[in-house]
Motif scaffolding. Structure first.
Motif, PDB file in Angstrom:
ATOM      1  N   VAL A   9      12.242 -48.226  25.923  1.00 54.14           N
ATOM      2  CA  VAL A   9      12.280 -47.663  24.567  1.00 54.14           C
ATOM      3  C   VAL A   9      11.942 -46.177  24.605  1.00 54.14           C
ATOM      4  CG1 VAL A   9      11.083 -47.637  22.335  1.00 54.14           C
ATOM      5  CG2 VAL A   9      11.807 -49.813  23.334  1.00 54.14           C
ATOM      6  N   ILE A  10      10.891 -45.833  25.344  1.00 49.10           N
ATOM      7  CA  ILE A  10      10.464 -44.435  25.439  1.00 49.10           C
ATOM      8  C   ILE A  10      11.550 -43.570  26.067  1.00 49.10           C
ATOM      9  CG2 ILE A  10       8.847 -42.878  26.618  1.00 49.10           C
ATOM     10  CD1 ILE A  10       6.706 -45.096  26.228  1.00 49.10           C
ATOM     11  N   GLU A  11      12.163 -44.052  27.138  1.00 50.06           N
ATOM     12  CA  GLU A  11      13.162 -43.255  27.844  1.00 50.06           C
ATOM     13  C   GLU A  11      14.441 -43.096  27.030  1.00 50.06           C
ATOM     14  OE1 GLU A  11      14.031 -40.756  30.952  1.00 50.06           O
ATOM     15  OE2 GLU A  11      12.164 -41.842  30.534  1.00 50.06           O
ATOM     16  N   VAL A  12      14.860 -44.152  26.341  1.00 47.36           N
ATOM     17  CA  VAL A  12      16.058 -44.058  25.507  1.00 47.36           C
ATOM     18  C   VAL A  12      15.816 -43.071  24.358  1.00 47.36           C
ATOM     19  CG1 VAL A  12      17.575 -45.293  23.901  1.00 47.36           C
ATOM     20  CG2 VAL A  12      16.959 -46.334  26.093  1.00 47.36           C
ATOM     21  N   ALA A  13      14.642 -43.145  23.734  1.00 47.95           N
ATOM     22  CA  ALA A  13      14.310 -42.215  22.651  1.00 47.95           C
ATOM     23  C   ALA A  13      14.278 -40.777  23.164  1.00 47.95           C
ATOM     24  CB  ALA A  13      12.973 -42.584  22.028  1.00 47.95           C
ATOM     25  N   LYS A  14      13.762 -40.596  24.355  1.00 49.97           N
ATOM     26  CA  LYS A  14      13.664 -39.268  24.954  1.00 49.97           C
ATOM     27  C   LYS A  14      15.039 -38.699  25.271  1.00 49.97           C
ATOM     28  CE  LYS A  14      11.805 -37.007  29.111  1.00 49.97           C
ATOM     29  NZ  LYS A  14      11.025 -37.230  30.354  1.00 49.97           N
ATOM     30  N   ARG A  15      15.929 -39.552  25.834  1.00 50.31           N
ATOM     31  CA  ARG A  15      17.255 -39.090  26.268  1.00 50.31           C
ATOM     32  C   ARG A  15      18.285 -39.098  25.141  1.00 50.31           C
ATOM     33  NH1 ARG A  15      16.221 -36.627  31.107  1.00 50.31           N
ATOM     34  NH2 ARG A  15      14.707 -37.888  32.250  1.00 50.31           N
ATOM     35  N   ARG A  52      28.592 -43.687  18.784  1.00 51.11           N
ATOM     36  CA  ARG A  52      29.292 -42.946  19.834  1.00 51.11           C
ATOM     37  C   ARG A  52      28.601 -41.628  20.156  1.00 51.11           C
ATOM     38  NH1 ARG A  52      35.754 -43.596  18.318  1.00 51.11           N
ATOM     39  NH2 ARG A  52      35.873 -45.873  18.605  1.00 51.11           N
ATOM     40  N   SER A  53      27.914 -41.077  19.164  1.00 53.82           N
ATOM     41  CA  SER A  53      27.238 -39.793  19.372  1.00 53.82           C
ATOM     42  C   SER A  53      25.892 -39.933  20.070  1.00 53.82           C
ATOM     43  CB  SER A  53      27.039 -39.081  18.028  1.00 53.82           C
ATOM     44  OG  SER A  53      26.239 -39.865  17.158  1.00 53.82           O
ATOM     45  N   GLY A  54      25.392 -41.162  20.207  1.00 51.73           N
ATOM     46  CA  GLY A  54      24.123 -41.367  20.886  1.00 51.73           C
ATOM     47  C   GLY A  54      23.300 -42.477  20.266  1.00 51.73           C
ATOM     48  N   THR A  55      22.039 -42.510  20.632  1.00 47.44           N
ATOM     49  CA  THR A  55      21.124 -43.553  20.177  1.00 47.44           C
ATOM     50  C   THR A  55      19.929 -42.901  19.502  1.00 47.44           C
ATOM     51  OG1 THR A  55      21.790 -44.896  22.068  1.00 47.44           O
ATOM     52  CG2 THR A  55      19.816 -45.588  20.889  1.00 47.44           C
ATOM     53  N   LYS A  56      19.654 -43.323  18.272  1.00 43.84           N
ATOM     54  CA  LYS A  56      18.587 -42.715  17.481  1.00 43.84           C
ATOM     55  C   LYS A  56      17.663 -43.799  16.938  1.00 43.84           C
ATOM     56  CE  LYS A  56      17.923 -39.643  13.500  1.00 43.84           C
ATOM     57  NZ  LYS A  56      18.606 -38.899  12.405  1.00 43.84           N
ATOM     58  N   CYS A  57      16.366 -43.501  16.906  1.00 45.66           N
ATOM     59  CA  CYS A  57      15.386 -44.458  16.388  1.00 45.66           C
ATOM     60  C   CYS A  57      15.579 -44.686  14.892  1.00 45.66           C
ATOM     61  CB  CYS A  57      13.958 -43.947  16.624  1.00 45.66           C
ATOM     62  SG  CYS A  57      13.306 -44.233  18.256  1.00 45.66           S
ATOM     63  N   THR A  58      15.430 -45.938  14.487  1.00 45.01           N
ATOM     64  CA  THR A  58      15.353 -46.249  13.064  1.00 45.01           C
ATOM     65  C   THR A  58      13.968 -45.863  12.568  1.00 45.01           C
ATOM     66  OG1 THR A  58      14.494 -48.466  13.467  1.00 45.01           O
ATOM     67  CG2 THR A  58      16.910 -48.211  13.380  1.00 45.01           C
ATOM     68  N   LYS A  63       8.037 -46.173  14.617  1.00 42.85           N
ATOM     69  CA  LYS A  63       6.702 -46.776  14.727  1.00 42.85           C
ATOM     70  C   LYS A  63       6.560 -47.524  16.045  1.00 42.85           C
ATOM     71  CE  LYS A  63       6.277 -47.258   9.702  1.00 42.85           C
ATOM     72  NZ  LYS A  63       6.149 -48.186   8.555  1.00 42.85           N
ATOM     73  N   VAL A  64       7.640 -48.207  16.454  1.00 41.35           N
ATOM     74  CA  VAL A  64       7.625 -48.904  17.746  1.00 41.35           C
ATOM     75  C   VAL A  64       7.454 -47.894  18.877  1.00 41.35           C
ATOM     76  CG1 VAL A  64       9.002 -50.272  19.370  1.00 41.35           C
ATOM     77  CG2 VAL A  64       9.031 -50.829  16.925  1.00 41.35           C
ATOM     78  N   LEU A  65       8.155 -46.764  18.766  1.00 42.57           N
ATOM     79  CA  LEU A  65       8.068 -45.722  19.784  1.00 42.57           C
ATOM     80  C   LEU A  65       6.646 -45.174  19.895  1.00 42.57           C
ATOM     81  CD1 LEU A  65       9.465 -43.781  21.789  1.00 42.57           C
ATOM     82  CD2 LEU A  65       9.973 -42.291  19.840  1.00 42.57           C
ATOM     83  N   GLN A  66       6.025 -44.891  18.753  1.00 39.32           N
ATOM     84  CA  GLN A  66       4.673 -44.356  18.766  1.00 39.32           C
ATOM     85  C   GLN A  66       3.697 -45.344  19.391  1.00 39.32           C
ATOM     86  OE1 GLN A  66       3.631 -41.257  17.984  1.00 39.32           O
ATOM     87  NE2 GLN A  66       1.654 -41.912  18.760  1.00 39.32           N
ATOM     88  N   LEU A  67       3.814 -46.619  19.024  1.00 34.24           N
ATOM     89  CA  LEU A  67       2.945 -47.644  19.601  1.00 34.24           C
ATOM     90  C   LEU A  67       3.218 -47.818  21.095  1.00 34.24           C
ATOM     91  CD1 LEU A  67       3.040 -50.307  16.736  1.00 34.24           C
ATOM     92  CD2 LEU A  67       1.050 -48.995  17.478  1.00 34.24           C
ATOM     93  N   SER A  68       4.476 -47.653  21.488  1.00 31.92           N
ATOM     94  CA  SER A  68       4.823 -47.763  22.906  1.00 31.92           C
ATOM     95  C   SER A  68       4.118 -46.685  23.712  1.00 31.92           C
ATOM     96  CB  SER A  68       6.342 -47.654  23.093  1.00 31.92           C
ATOM     97  OG  SER A  68       7.015 -48.731  22.471  1.00 31.92           O
ATOM     98  N   TYR A  69       4.104 -45.465  23.170  1.00 34.19           N
ATOM     99  CA  TYR A  69       3.384 -44.380  23.841  1.00 34.19           C
ATOM    100  C   TYR A  69       1.898 -44.708  23.959  1.00 34.19           C
ATOM    101  CZ  TYR A  69       7.092 -40.840  24.084  1.00 34.19           C
ATOM    102  OH  TYR A  69       8.215 -40.126  24.407  1.00 34.19           O
TER     103      TYR A  69
END
Length: 306
Positions: A9-15, A52-58, A63-69
């Motif tokens: 999740v962290i890497e996909v959000a980052k990239r 097609r343009s990429g992957t973006k957090c909902t 919130k999932v990303l922040q908790l993952s960190y």
């Protein structure tokens, strides 16, 4: 749910892209995609919007990303506790505003080095925008900046922020200046004299607001070199702004420079000393120790009598 899924999740959000994240993680695209889909199914919420343009957090994904960190930071702490001392992070890279280096940060560095003599510390002084960019891109572990409320709003999306201190803005004048005898100095008072201005965005904005509200000023020059600014002020060639942190400076303690509280009845600026770290990397125990050491040193510095 497992740690691997959180790392994905962290890497996909980052990239911003599953393919790039998979390449960075050295796993297959389908492996990353399936792991995230399984996590979304388990949580019952969509984490990413795929297009097609990429992957973006909902919104829920943020919130999932922040908790993952937060979880991965704790995992990193546990891993570091289990390592031999020689295997733990042995270096720190720090960038800060000259204000920090001319006041309490050298003392914090000295205290930290006594406790960790084998740690290699790389430091540089820079302007705020460059510090933010270096920290954001993980070129520096820790950044120390002087910023406003506007600065905090701008950077909280991509760096972690910790306010160390809300500063008091002081007008800085020579002991020979007529302003030296005043209890409070206003913008109208300052505009009667040549000005030396810190060459940074926040400082420029403060002065632009003053000029907009009270009329133009006579600018002697812009600079980020504190020693130049202080010498010009001590020789009564100009006046300028510093902070209450300057109270222990030798030019102030000797009486060559006077610090006078500033008051703007129309638009009083607010500034903070801010510690920043990248959101796309984990905070090591060593980094946390240094930030704690810096915070403690600042508290002692402020408590000292002149």
């Amino acid at each position: 749910m497992n740690i691997e899924q959180l790392e994905y999740v962290i890497e996909v959000a980052k990239r911003g892209n599953i393919t790039k994240a998979a390449e960075s993680l050295h796993v297959s695209h389908s492996g990353v995609s399936q792991a995230i889909s399984n996590l979304e199914a388990e949580l019952g919420i969509p984490i990413f919007i795929r297009s097609r343009s990429g992957t973006k957090c909902t919104e829920q994904g943020e919130k999932v990303l922040q908790l993952s960190y937060e979880i991965m930071n704790k995992v990193t702490e546990l891993r570091e506790l289990g390592k031999r001392a020689s295997e733990v992070q042995r270096s720190l890279s720090i960038s800060g505003s000259p204000l920090f280096f001319s006041t309490f940060l050298p003392e914090a560095l000295h205290t930290f080095r006594k406790k960790h003599p084998d740690i290699q510390i790389e430091i540089d002084a820079n302007i705020t925008d460059s510090i933010i960019e270096k920290v954001k891109n993980s070129e520096k572990d820790i950044g120390f900046i002087l910023g406003s409320e506007e600065t905090l709003k701008e950077i909280t999306g991509f760096v972690h922020t910790q306010i160390l201190y809300k500063i008091n803005l002081m007008v800085t004048v020579s002991k020979h200046s007529p302003l030296a005898k005043m209890d409070v100095v206003t913008p109208k008072d300052m505009l009667k004299y040549p000005l030396v201005i810190r060459n940074e965005r926040a400082s420029r904005k403060t002065w632009n607001d003053i000029f907009a509200n009270y009329g133009p000023g006579q600018i002697l020059f812009y600079t980020n070199i504190d020693d130049v600014t202080k010498n010009v002020i001590a020789n009564n060639l100009a006046i300028g702004f510093f902070t209450d942190l300057m109270k222990h400076d030798p030019l102030v303690t000797r009486g060559d420079i006077c610090l006078i509280p500033y008051h703007d009845p129309i638009q009083m600026p607010t500034y903070y000393l801010i510690c920043i770290q990248a959101k796309n990397k984990y905070t090591s125990i060593l980094e946390k120790e240094f930030i704690k050491c810096t915070s403690d040193t600042l508290a002692n510095y402020l408590a000292k009598n002149t």
